[in-house]
Structures are given as structure tokens and as C-alpha cells.
Design a protein around this motif. Sequence first.
Motif, PDB file in Angstrom:
ATOM      1  N   VAL A  27       0.841  -1.201   0.000  1.00  0.00           N
ATOM      2  CA  VAL A  27       0.000   0.000   0.000  1.00  0.00           C
ATOM      3  C   VAL A  27       0.873   1.247   0.000  1.00  0.00           C
ATOM      4  N   SER A  28       1.963   1.208   0.768  1.00  0.00           N
ATOM      5  CA  SER A  28       2.890   2.347   0.783  1.00  0.00           C
ATOM      6  C   SER A  28       3.461   2.599  -0.605  1.00  0.00           C
ATOM      7  N   SER A  29       3.752   1.514  -1.317  1.00  0.00           N
ATOM      8  CA  SER A  29       4.385   1.634  -2.627  1.00  0.00           C
ATOM      9  C   SER A  29       3.411   2.119  -3.695  1.00  0.00           C
ATOM     10  N   LEU A  30       2.207   1.532  -3.719  1.00  0.00           N
ATOM     11  CA  LEU A  30       1.269   1.903  -4.788  1.00  0.00           C
ATOM     12  C   LEU A  30       0.753   3.326  -4.617  1.00  0.00           C
ATOM     13  N   ALA A  31       0.805   3.859  -3.385  1.00  0.00           N
ATOM     14  CA  ALA A  31       0.336   5.229  -3.167  1.00  0.00           C
ATOM     15  C   ALA A  31       1.158   6.243  -3.940  1.00  0.00           C
ATOM     16  N   LEU A  32       2.415   5.885  -4.237  1.00  0.00           N
ATOM     17  CA  LEU A  32       3.295   6.829  -4.922  1.00  0.00           C
ATOM     18  C   LEU A  32       2.969   6.963  -6.394  1.00  0.00           C
ATOM     19  N   ASN A  33       2.747   5.835  -7.090  1.00  0.00           N
ATOM     20  CA  ASN A  33       2.707   5.924  -8.557  1.00  0.00           C
ATOM     21  C   ASN A  33       1.463   5.360  -9.215  1.00  0.00           C
ATOM     22  N   MET A  34       0.496   4.866  -8.470  1.00  0.00           N
ATOM     23  CA  MET A  34      -0.678   4.261  -9.086  1.00  0.00           C
ATOM     24  C   MET A  34      -1.475   5.261  -9.916  1.00  0.00           C
ATOM     25  N   PHE A  35      -1.491   6.517  -9.478  1.00  0.00           N
ATOM     26  CA  PHE A  35      -2.329   7.529 -10.135  1.00  0.00           C
ATOM     27  C   PHE A  35      -1.602   8.285 -11.252  1.00  0.00           C
ATOM     28  N   LEU A  36      -0.308   8.015 -11.459  1.00  0.00           N
ATOM     29  CA  LEU A  36       0.473   8.829 -12.381  1.00  0.00           C
ATOM     30  C   LEU A  36      -0.048   8.829 -13.822  1.00  0.00           C
ATOM     31  N   PRO A 152       5.329  -1.463  -8.060  1.00  0.00           N
ATOM     32  CA  PRO A 152       5.472  -0.388  -9.047  1.00  0.00           C
ATOM     33  C   PRO A 152       5.351  -0.856 -10.495  1.00  0.00           C
ATOM     34  N   MET A 153       5.540  -2.160 -10.743  1.00  0.00           N
ATOM     35  CA  MET A 153       5.366  -2.667 -12.105  1.00  0.00           C
ATOM     36  C   MET A 153       3.901  -2.666 -12.511  1.00  0.00           C
ATOM     37  N   ILE A 154       3.023  -3.014 -11.558  1.00  0.00           N
ATOM     38  CA  ILE A 154       1.621  -3.211 -11.921  1.00  0.00           C
ATOM     39  C   ILE A 154       0.717  -2.052 -11.517  1.00  0.00           C
ATOM     40  N   ALA A 155       1.128  -1.252 -10.515  1.00  0.00           N
ATOM     41  CA  ALA A 155       0.252  -0.179 -10.033  1.00  0.00           C
ATOM     42  C   ALA A 155      -0.091   0.846 -11.114  1.00  0.00           C
ATOM     43  N   PRO A 156       0.901   1.365 -11.895  1.00  0.00           N
ATOM     44  CA  PRO A 156       0.533   2.320 -12.941  1.00  0.00           C
ATOM     45  C   PRO A 156      -0.388   1.715 -14.001  1.00  0.00           C
ATOM     46  N   ALA A 157      -0.172   0.441 -14.318  1.00  0.00           N
ATOM     47  CA  ALA A 157      -1.038  -0.206 -15.300  1.00  0.00           C
ATOM     48  C   ALA A 157      -2.471  -0.280 -14.785  1.00  0.00           C
ATOM     49  N   ALA A 170     -11.428   7.082  -9.668  1.00  0.00           N
ATOM     50  CA  ALA A 170     -11.547   5.662  -9.339  1.00  0.00           C
ATOM     51  C   ALA A 170     -10.276   5.128  -8.693  1.00  0.00           C
ATOM     52  N   THR A 171      -9.119   5.644  -9.112  1.00  0.00           N
ATOM     53  CA  THR A 171      -7.851   5.186  -8.545  1.00  0.00           C
ATOM     54  C   THR A 171      -7.787   5.471  -7.052  1.00  0.00           C
ATOM     55  N   VAL A 252      -2.247   2.618 -21.819  1.00  0.00           N
ATOM     56  CA  VAL A 252      -1.007   2.174 -22.464  1.00  0.00           C
ATOM     57  C   VAL A 252       0.205   2.704 -21.700  1.00  0.00           C
ATOM     58  N   PHE A 253       0.135   3.966 -21.298  1.00  0.00           N
ATOM     59  CA  PHE A 253       1.246   4.554 -20.557  1.00  0.00           C
ATOM     60  C   PHE A 253       1.516   3.791 -19.264  1.00  0.00           C
ATOM     61  N   GLY A 254       0.468   3.316 -18.603  1.00  0.00           N
ATOM     62  CA  GLY A 254       0.632   2.593 -17.355  1.00  0.00           C
ATOM     63  C   GLY A 254       1.534   1.385 -17.498  1.00  0.00           C
ATOM     64  N   TYR A 255       1.470   0.699 -18.643  1.00  0.00           N
ATOM     65  CA  TYR A 255       2.328  -0.464 -18.859  1.00  0.00           C
ATOM     66  C   TYR A 255       3.772  -0.035 -19.113  1.00  0.00           C
ATOM     67  N   TYR A 256       3.968   1.002 -19.888  1.00  0.00           N
ATOM     68  CA  TYR A 256       5.336   1.487 -20.141  1.00  0.00           C
ATOM     69  C   TYR A 256       5.993   1.975 -18.850  1.00  0.00           C
ATOM     70  N   PHE A 257       5.167   2.555 -17.973  1.00  0.00           N
ATOM     71  CA  PHE A 257       5.714   3.183 -16.776  1.00  0.00           C
ATOM     72  C   PHE A 257       6.317   2.175 -15.804  1.00  0.00           C
ATOM     73  N   GLY A 258       5.990   0.905 -15.974  1.00  0.00           N
ATOM     74  CA  GLY A 258       6.547  -0.111 -15.096  1.00  0.00           C
ATOM     75  C   GLY A 258       7.959  -0.528 -15.435  1.00  0.00           C
TER      76      GLY A 258
END
Length: 404
Positions: A27-36, A152-157, A170-171, A252-258
Motif C-alpha cells: 500500500v505504501s508503494s502503490l500510493a506513490l505511482n498508481m495515479f500517475l 510499481p510494475m503493476i500499479a501504474p497499469a 476511481a484510482t 497504455v502509458f501505465g504499462y510502459y511506466f513499469g
Amino acid sequence: MTTASRPVYLNRNSHPHISTLIALAAVSSLALNMFLPSLPNMTTFFQTDYGVMQLSVGLFLMMNGLLQIVVGPLSDRFGRRPVILGGVIIFAIASVGCALARSIEVFLAFRMLQSVISVGLVLGRAAIRDMVGQLQAASMIGYVTMAMSVIPMIAPAIGGELDTAFNWQATFWVMAGLATIVGIITWFDFGETSTTQSASFAAQFKQYPELFTSRRFWGYTFAMMFGAGTFFAFLGGGPFVGSEVFGLTPDVFGYYFGAPAVGYFVGNYISGRFSERVGVNTMILIGAAVMATGLSASLILFVTGTPTPLSFFGFMCFVGLGNGMVLPNAMAGLLSVKPHLAGSASGVAGAFMTVGGAALSALAGALLGPGTGAFPLLALMVASAILSLLMIVYVIRREAQVTG
């Protein structure tokens, strides 16, 4: 430090299960980049500039860094369990506030409040040290680090898919829901691990000058800060490059961002496998050189060639790979400078890393704009990698002078 009996899952009278510690770190990790991936759409929603919207990363990191200085002593005073539970509850409320915000000022205020979730990672590691001896602690922390590498690999996606299917809000609703679930698990599973009470805050801070006079400590700290700074700059500028330079949609960007997380996963494996054999300083040197080389190649390609999303984000794997070698070894190095001040060293260095990263993240957002392309971001990342390399070279020379 004690050796704990085997934890009993969902028993408050037992030490926490490793899965609970992994969930807190996740949860600490996904809070940083899930919404990017949603930053461009959020910029439009709040009718603001990208540089202002990007403060949602920089301010979060800055507050995160400041919190690291105090959460350790706070948990030593009141225990790990109440501080972690309080942090998770506040994070869930702040996530709801972000989702309901209708102005950029309100959103940024709740976004800064979200940074309290850092207690899950910081105190999760402290709890591991409370429960078991050094060798077993290293193994358990390794599992937690693996979780931080994967998320961080899956959160942006996931964030990109949520934005495309619903909207950016929603995020944050998902963040609130996940925090609620993890909070319930923590309530029932996380038995208190701290059995001793440390000195007061004043006594803790009085020890800091001994660290501040150590050149090697600062060398390791800045090697770590500038190494991590390459990734934080990417956090600040990557969404702009993805949407404005390459025209990628949020999903699409979410997958590249990982891409950096893939490299980070490999870098952590290399560190765990070879650090003891090769040595801390050599591993940092190699990691910083990998980052500087990979990013320089990306910059040259961008200036002289025809960059594509695959080439730009592919080179970001070198950022993760280098950081996977720099960060754990730099932390091990700075903790060994003054072993009796290891807790203070960890807090101060962690604060510098995240606050410095926040500054680089904000700078990346400020440098990018219409017509700039990715050049300012890549130049900033190259400079940060080179500074990390110079810092570890300084440490190596300093050690040679002391022992020579």
C-alpha cells in the motif's frame, strides 16, 4: 533484539505475519505511482498547469521524507501497532478526500496527508528487527523488498486501466478500499513487537551531530539520494513525456511506466547475490555507472535519432537496475559508519533521499512544457546519475585516505 515464536495469523497476541508486512509495504508503494497515468486528465479536470499538478508527486515525497525523521522515535515511544494503524486510517480518509476534491488546493492538501502511509514500510522493517535476529531479518526484509519491486510494475497499469474505464477518481477510491482492507487485517494480525521504550525525542536528536561530522555518511547519503533522484525525476516528468511527446493513452502509458520496476527487481537480485562477495562500494559504483551510461545513451538517441516509446521507456530499465544496486548497498554503507546510531542514520538518510527526490521531481515537472520534448528530463536524470557516481568515488577515496 529477540527471536519470536512462529506468528499466528490474525491473532493480536502474536507477532504480525510476513504477509501483513508485505501488504503494508505494498500500500505504501502503490500510493506513490498508481495515479500517475491520470496526471494529464487531472490537469484538465482541475484546470491547472502540468507543473502545478505534478506537485502531487513532489509534495507527497517531501512529506514522506519529513515523516521518516519522526515515525521511528514515535513508534519507539508508543509502539509499532498504534502508529501503523493510525497511519493506515489517516491514509484511507485522505484517499477519499483526494477522490472528492474539486479544487487543486484541496486535492494537494489531501495528497500530502496521504504520505502518512509511509509508516507501513518504515515501521514494518522496524517490526521485523524487533521479532527476529539479524540473519533472519535480512531474509524477511528481502520478501518485503520483493513486494516493493513488483507493485510499481503493476500499479501504474492498474491506475491507467481504471482511468480509462471510469475516471481518475476511481484510482483513489481503490486506494481507500485497499487501505481499509489492509487496516482490518493489521488490526487483527499485528501484535505489538516493540518491548522496550527508547529515549525521548530530544535525546534522539542530540545524537545527530555525530552523524553530521562524518564525511563517509554524507557520501553514502548523497550517492543514495542522487541515485534515487533519477527515478524521482522520472516520476515527475515521465507522465508528461508519455502523454505529450508520445501521445500515449493512460492505460497504455501505465504499462510502459513499469519499466524501471523491472530493472529494480533485477538489481535487487544482483545485490542480494553478489554484494557480500563484491563489496558495498563496488556495487554502488557499478550501479551508478549503469544508470549514467544507460541514461546518456537515451539522451543521445533522443537528440540524434528518432525516439519511440519503446526506446525511451526501455532505457528506463537501467534506472531501476542501477537503483537496485545503489540503494540497498548505500544504506548498508551508511549504517556501518556509526553502528550505534544506525536508527538515526537510517531516518536522516531516508529523509534526505525522499526530500531530495521531491525537489528533483518538482524540477522535472517545471522544466517540461510545450515544445521541450523529453530533453530537459533526460538531461536532469543524467546529471543526477553522474552526481551519484561522483559521490561513491568520493567515499572510496575517503576510505583509502583513512585506512591508507
